[in-house]
Design a protein around this motif. Structure first.
Motif, PDB file in Angstrom:
ATOM      1  N   UNK A   1      49.119  53.496  33.133  1.00  0.00           N
ATOM      2  CA  UNK A   1      48.060  52.496  33.331  1.00  0.00           C
ATOM      3  C   UNK A   1      48.518  51.113  32.918  1.00  0.00           C
ATOM      4  N   UNK A   2      48.086  50.130  33.720  1.00  0.00           N
ATOM      5  CA  UNK A   2      48.206  48.724  33.348  1.00  0.00           C
ATOM      6  C   UNK A   2      46.795  48.150  33.349  1.00  0.00           C
ATOM      7  N   UNK A   3      46.363  47.678  32.185  1.00  0.00           N
ATOM      8  CA  UNK A   3      45.026  47.108  32.035  1.00  0.00           C
ATOM      9  C   UNK A   3      45.161  45.633  31.675  1.00  0.00           C
ATOM     10  N   UNK A   4      44.557  44.763  32.495  1.00  0.00           N
ATOM     11  CA  UNK A   4      44.720  43.321  32.309  1.00  0.00           C
ATOM     12  C   UNK A   4      43.366  42.652  32.133  1.00  0.00           C
ATOM     13  N   UNK A   5      43.257  41.828  31.093  1.00  0.00           N
ATOM     14  CA  UNK A   5      42.032  41.075  30.846  1.00  0.00           C
ATOM     15  C   UNK A   5      42.313  39.583  30.984  1.00  0.00           C
ATOM     16  N   UNK A   6      41.413  38.880  31.700  1.00  0.00           N
ATOM     17  CA  UNK A   6      41.548  37.445  31.922  1.00  0.00           C
ATOM     18  C   UNK A   6      40.312  36.740  31.362  1.00  0.00           C
ATOM     19  N   UNK A   7      40.545  35.628  30.697  1.00  0.00           N
ATOM     20  CA  UNK A   7      39.452  34.761  30.242  1.00  0.00           C
ATOM     21  C   UNK A   7      39.718  33.385  30.845  1.00  0.00           C
ATOM     22  N   UNK A   8      38.864  32.971  31.783  1.00  0.00           N
ATOM     23  CA  UNK A   8      39.105  31.753  32.562  1.00  0.00           C
ATOM     24  C   UNK A   8      38.020  30.725  32.244  1.00  0.00           C
TER      25      UNK A   8
END
Length: 654
Positions: free
Chosen positions: A451-458
């Protein structure tokens, strides 16, 4: 005009077009039609086409035996700049114990039509060079000169071999279309072969005849060659190479396997024997079974046996693996036999996969762990043919350890790989456990998803840029990939992550758990993102173009499985802070898919201050059958569609 007449004319035109492409097969005789050819009628997108590819194998008498001679003549038309790669030629040749196959009589020419004249240019012999592939195979490589769009190239060569088992296979199909492919094999009565046709149900033409005009003698036996000719025409390019184990498993080809040797004195030796006999032979071999025994005896020189013996079996296994991974290096060569003695490996601390893994088996046995070598064929090498007990199908050896009744497959070549995993290159159907008096195959699949889990805060930054913080967490084989390819190298990470409209702030790059492989690999960084501004509207890709944008499955249909290697999960979670003075104008629709094959969720939430988007997908199987191809292709299309939809924010009207 009558529809039947139109159909007949159309079919006649196609027939004449194909016939017009039945070019001369004489080396050095290039026609104007070949020079003028602009495209291949059956595949207008082809970058190049093989006009003909003709091979011959035959036996040549030596003092008291025979050598096998292989000849090849090939002509290719180059249609575009992308097709120029076919002017780089590789000739594989084998060696064992210092006895090399000989590659000789290489000729190669490039033909161009310039200023109304046909220009022929020969390649330079001094530009031929050798490249080692592993301990047994090398490549003789050269490139043809002055190749460009419109060129015709041709080459021929011979390979002489003392290895009768190595009667050349023949690939009819290439990665570009092939108009004509022919392979002629002249058999003699002293060596019997079986052949396996892969990827097709039959040859276009197959003939078998005795060469009565050439009677030969060996000892007191007179014989005539038995000539087999295999021909195939108008073969499509093998385009679809994505998500397969190996092109070697599916391309149209014929394989030859030595099955029996008939000596002149009447003695017969069966080469195709049994798996039992193969296992017994391996256990007696000095570079396999005997190597394990020697490694076991040398174990006290490698590890502290008195310390290890007090541990649990799992602790022993992991300690030995960690010690070997930390102190011995894999030289990147595959092989089922050790390339040096255990004593030499202990001193040099460098070896092929068999050197390292067979030694580990010996160390484990010495500490009381039941362990066995497992012969496999790597993904690149192709799948094992279980009906034919040939040792040369295998090219790699891994380890099976029995710990508290659990079967653990492992390998000592990958420093960053988990200790209860084999390298991804080794996940290829089944492996043969090598132990006395038992034929046992073991599955090599990994059922745990990577798994690759990516979180973005823009959020809105200065000018027309958005500020982004990113946290990416990877597990299993994905973590291994990032540890090997990204490491904790800021320059490398920045170069990879800097894509269109995104600039990574290199001072913010941070990696956690690079060397703690039992934990997830965690990458965090900040970036500047330039969204689209059109008519006071802000178009934001919530996943910063990291979701896939191109379907790897491009063919309409497929006759072989979709091989993911291991189950894969991708998770994206984005929080977009709505800039002051803006409102949400458009949000993508939510979507959910869930079944035994695949799962996808796209969930959107919003308020006056922020937009939250969660997107995940999960391919639950390692391998999807050919009849599931269309479905999997459709799922990829949905991933691309949802993963690249944009959020639209517009300015509020005061």
């Amino acid at each position: 005009m009558n529809k039947i007449v139109i159909l007949i004319i159309s079919q006649l035109f196609s027939y004449l077009l194909i016939k017009s492409q039945d070019f001369s097969k004489e080396f050095g005789k290039v026609s104007k039609e070949e020079i003028d050819l602009k495209e291949y009628s059956r595949d207008e997108n082809a970058k190049a086409v093989v006009l003909f590819d003709i091979g011959k194998s035959y036996f040549v008498r030596t003092d008291n035996s025979f050598d096998v001679v292989f000849e090849r003549v090939t002509r290719i038309k180059i249609f575009s700049e992308a097709g120029i790669r076919w002017a780089e030629v590789e000739i594989p040749f084998y060696q064992e114990g210092g006895i090399y196959e000989k590659v000789y009589d290489i000729e190669a020419y490039t033909y161009n039509f310039e200023n109304g004249m046909l220009i022929k240019k020969a390649f330079v012999q001094s530009n031929v060079y050798d490249e080692k592939v592993n301990n047994y195979w090398s490549l003789k490589k050269f490139a043809l000169p002055d190749v460009k769009e419109g060129s015709v190239i041709e080459y021929r060569y011979k390979v002489s071999s003392q290895y009768k088992f190595n009667l050349r296979d023949w690939e009819f199909q290439w990665r570009i279309p092939v108009i004509y492919s022919e392979y002629e094999v002249k058999m003699i009565p002293f060596y019997e072969y079986t052949f396996l046709l892969q990827g097709a149900s039959r040859f276009d033409t197959y003939t078998s005849r005795a060469d009565k005009g050439n009677t030969r003698q060996f000892g007191s036996i007179e014989f005539n060659d038995l000539v087999h000719t295999y021909i195939m025409r108008n073969l499509p390019a093998f385009y679809d190479e994505e998500l397969i184990s190996s092109i070697n498993d599916y391309i149209i080809k014929v394989d030859f396997q030595l099955s029996k040797i008939n000596y002149p004195d009447g003695v017969k030796l069966d080469i195709i024997t049994t798996w039992e006999a193969l296992i017994k032979e391996l256990l007696k071999h000095k570079d396999f079974g005997k190597y394990i025994e020697k490694s076991e005896k040398l174990a006290p020189k490698v590890i502290d046996i008195r310390k290890v013996i007090e541990m649990t079996d799992k602790e022993k296994l992991f300690l030995i693996l960690e010690y070997v991974k930390s102190n011995y290096n894999w030289n990147t060569y595959n092989g089922k036999y050790a390339s040096k003695t255990p004593q030499k490996l202990i001193v040099e601390k460098l070896g092929n996969c068999a050197d390292i893994n067979l030694m580990i088996v010996g160390l484990l046995n010495k500490t009381g762990i039941e362990a066995y070598p497992v012969l496999i064929s790597t993904r690149e090498n192709g799948k094992i043919k279980y009906d034919y007990p040939y040792s040369h199908f295998f090219n790699y050896v891994i380890i099976l350890a029995i710990v508290d009744g659990e079967k653990i497959l492992t390998d000592g070549t990958e420093v960053f790989n988990l200790n209860d995993r084999i390298p991804a290159r080794c996940i290829n159907d089944k492996g043969l456990i090598i132990k006395d008096d038992l034929i046992e195959w073991i599955g090599l699949e990994c059922k745990s998803p990577s798994e690759v889990s990516t979180k973005y805060d823009i959020s809105y930054g200065m000018g027309n840029e958005l500020d982004v913080s990113v946290k990416q967490v990877s597990t299993e084989y994905d973590a291994l990939y990032f540890r090997k390819n990204y490491s904790d190298d800021r320059d490398k990470i920045k170069k990879i992550k800097d894509i269109t409209d995104i600039i990574v702030l290199d001072s913010t790059i941070s990696v956690q758990n690079q060397f703690e492989k039992e934990k997830p690999y965690i990458l965090t960084y900040n970036a500047k993102y330039k969204p689209e501004f059109v008519n006071d509207k802000l178009y934001i890709n919530p996943f910063l173009n990291e979701s896939i944008s191109d379907n790897p499955l491009k063919q309409t249909t497929r006759r072989y499985p979709v091989d993911m290697t291991y189950p894969k999960r991708r998770t994206y979670s984005t929080i977009i802070t709505i800039p002051e003075g803006y409102k949400v104008e458009y949000l993508p629709d939510e979507q959910r898919v869930g079944n035994k094959f695949f799962e996808m969720n796209y969930i959107v939430r919003s308020n006056d201050k922020e937009v939250i988007i969660d997107f995940d997908y999960y391919f639950k199987k390692s391998i999807y059958e050919a009849n599931e191809y269309t479905l999997i292709k459709a799922y990829f299309n949905e991933i691309i569609k949802k993963g690249n939809e944009k959020i639209v924010l517009s300015k509020k009207i005061s």
